[in-house]
Write an enzyme that holds these catalytic residues in place. Structure first.
Site, PDB file in Angstrom:
ATOM      1  N   SER A  10      15.309 -29.515  -1.273  1.00 26.66           N
ATOM      2  CA  SER A  10      15.763 -30.676  -1.264  1.00 26.66           C
ATOM      3  C   SER A  10      16.332 -31.116  -2.583  1.00 26.66           C
ATOM      4  O   SER A  10      17.034 -30.445  -3.369  1.00 26.66           O
ATOM      5  CB  SER A  10      14.749 -31.700  -0.543  1.00 26.66           C
ATOM      6  OG  SER A  10      15.767 -32.941  -0.434  1.00 26.66           O
ATOM      7  N   ASP A  19      20.914 -29.681   9.198  1.00 24.73           N
ATOM      8  CA  ASP A  19      20.432 -30.623   8.103  1.00 24.73           C
ATOM      9  C   ASP A  19      21.167 -31.849   8.300  1.00 24.73           C
ATOM     10  O   ASP A  19      22.196 -31.769   8.118  1.00 24.73           O
ATOM     11  CB  ASP A  19      20.393 -29.970   6.790  1.00 24.73           C
ATOM     12  CG  ASP A  19      19.943 -30.818   5.802  1.00 24.73           C
ATOM     13  OD1 ASP A  19      19.379 -31.805   5.955  1.00 24.73           O
ATOM     14  OD2 ASP A  19      19.719 -30.322   4.452  1.00 24.73           O
ATOM     15  N   HIS A  56      16.165 -30.134   7.772  1.00 24.08           N
ATOM     16  CA  HIS A  56      16.311 -30.259   6.359  1.00 24.08           C
ATOM     17  C   HIS A  56      14.866 -29.525   5.823  1.00 24.08           C
ATOM     18  O   HIS A  56      15.074 -28.909   4.682  1.00 24.08           O
ATOM     19  CB  HIS A  56      16.314 -31.758   6.150  1.00 24.08           C
ATOM     20  CG  HIS A  56      16.354 -31.908   4.218  1.00 24.08           C
ATOM     21  ND1 HIS A  56      17.433 -31.404   3.538  1.00 24.08           N
ATOM     22  CD2 HIS A  56      15.658 -32.658   3.670  1.00 24.08           C
ATOM     23  CE1 HIS A  56      17.235 -31.762   2.130  1.00 24.08           C
ATOM     24  NE2 HIS A  56      16.284 -32.556   2.195  1.00 24.08           N
TER      25      HIS A  56
END
Length: 455
Positions: free
Chosen positions: A265, A360, A394
């Site tokens: 991330s 995602d 994600h």
């Protein structure tokens, strides 16, 4: 006419029948109660490491009996996570998760580790949190009657450990840097890896400790909102991360040929910046990161990389009423945003693994991976690989980490959708774990690379 003798005989037979019937009922009752104790639940082995598989078997059931298995665990925040699976026993009264498909519950199909990766928080939108890798996770598993869930037939507590015996866990407070260092047993030297976690800045001890189990010295490096580090930041300084690299390289058991970085991330762009501006990084893994510096300006000496920001007007709602931020980030290829793009072509002796989930919903990880790769190609470099996972979300974490499809976003402050499908995401985590280890050994361990070349 019935004589008194016949009447007495009839009464006697009636009483005898009642006694026999009562004895039969007692025998049936005893048999029914003892059948519960005869049901055996086996989680094999009873203790293992978090990234290892187990075999779940139930024996002693009635042929074709339907039962429900329920798993429960509590994370370090005190959040309770539960999962369940409905199974029908074989003709021999057995349920084997390797062969028996789940017919309902938190997942469907034959999934040996389904009870673990499908654990869900009882309070929605919470991520499984584990701060201290020296403690094992305890998972309570029980078998209950499908029709009467309050009737427990068997139960077992399974231990999932993060650290192998002999691993050193050292809380780091060296100069400015904060985090946790994991050192494998033995003389070494071992490849070194810096582990950066997501927005929020705290260390990820589960991933770092499990990597240490595989023969890496790992520094889980915090960068804000941890211990005495700042609770909020408006700018990050790359010199802090440089200090972390130097600290890791100075460790006696770390090989001196260069270290790796693993990130996810927001920390993905930090890993790219570290590889681009700092020396000593030979391998960088970015999991669903961005090709541009995001959210905070990044300073390094006299250089400041501006932040790529989000446009709140581009946030939409999913069918479930959750925020969808996948289209909210500004376009890094627009002229006004080019200064935020990380110059990965500057990385001298570093190899990259760009991991991108196709579902995602935090941002467009696939596009960012392709843009970073194209920038390397344009500079005549092929020092990268792209790993894509369809239907993954994600958060692609270590194997069997509970799925995290939605939660409060640290930058947004509200519940957002992170995307992904639970089973596919779980399979992606297992696949990526093997790839990460191979990637780091290939580029950080010269002895391993030479041995592979001979094969």
């Amino acid at each position: 006419m019935i004589t008194y003798c016949q009447r007495d005989l009839s009464r006697g037979l009636y009483r005898a029948f009642n006694v026999l019937h009562l004895k039969h009922l007692i025998r049936v009752s005893v048999r029914m109660s003892t059948s519960d104790t005869a049901v055996g639940l086996h989680v094999i082995p009873a203790r293992c490491y978090f990234d290892e598989t187990v075999q779940v078997i139930v024996r002693g059931l009635l042929p074709k009996q339907s039962v429900k298995l329920v798993a429960e665990a509590k994370d370090d925040k005190g959040m309770i996570f539960q999962s369940s699976a409905v199974h029908k026993a074989s003709e021999h009264g057995e349920v084997d998760f390797n062969r028996s498909p789940s017919l309902g519950g938190t997942y469907i199909g034959a999934e040996p580790m389904g009870l673990f990766w499908s654990l869900r928080p009882l309070t929605p939108h919470n991520k499984f949190t584990w701060w201290d890798a020296s403690k094992p996770l305890l998972v309570d598993v029980k078998v209950v009657c499908h029709e009467n869930p309050g009737h427990v037939l068997a139960k077992e507590t399974h231990q999932r450990h993060f650290m192998k015996e002999g691993i050193q866990r050292v809380v780091v407070t060296d100069g400015k840097i904060r985090g946790t260092l994991f050192i494998p047993p033995g003389p070494g030297p071992f490849p070194g890896v810096v582990d950066l976690y997501t927005l929020g800045g705290g260390p990820s001890e589960p991933r770092a400790s499990l990597l240490a189990n595989k023969g890496f010295v790992v520094l889980a490096l915090a960068f804000y909102r941890y211990k005495d580090l700042p609770k909020t930041v408006d700018q990050l300084d790359l010199e802090y991360f440089e200090e972390g690299i130097r600290f890791l390289q100075k460790q006696p058991k770390v090989k001196g040929s260069g270290v790796g970085v693993i990130s996810i991330s927001k920390s993905g762009d930090l890993a790219l910046s570290m590889a681009s501006f700092l020396t000593g990084i030979k391998a960088a893994v970015t999991i669903n990161g961005c090709c541009a510096n995001t959210l905070f300006p990044l300073k390094y000496k006299d250089i400041v990389i501006p932040a790529l920001m989000a446009d709140i007007k581009k946030v939409s709602l999913t069918e479930q009423g959750l925020l969808d931020t996948s289209k909210a980030m500004a376009d890094p290829t627009a002229n006004e945003n080019l200064a935020s793009v990380i110059p990965v072509e500057r990385a001298h002796d570093c190899n990259f693994m760009f991991v991108a989930s196709e579902d995602d919903m935090n941002w467009d990880s696939v596009a960012y991976a392709e843009l970073a790769a194209q920038r390397l190609r344009d500079s005549g470099k092929e020092n990268f690989e792209i790993v894509r996972y369809p239907k993954a979300g994600h958060f692609v974490d270590v194997p069997f980490m509970p799925f995290y499809p939605s939660g409060i976003h640290a930058a947004v402050g509200k519940v957002v959708a992170f995307g992904g499908e639970a089973k596919t995401n779980a399979h992606a985590q297992v696949d990526l774990w093997g790839r990460v280890q191979e990637f780091f050994r290939k580029h950080l361990d010269t002895d391993y690379a030479q041995q592979k070349a001979k094969l």
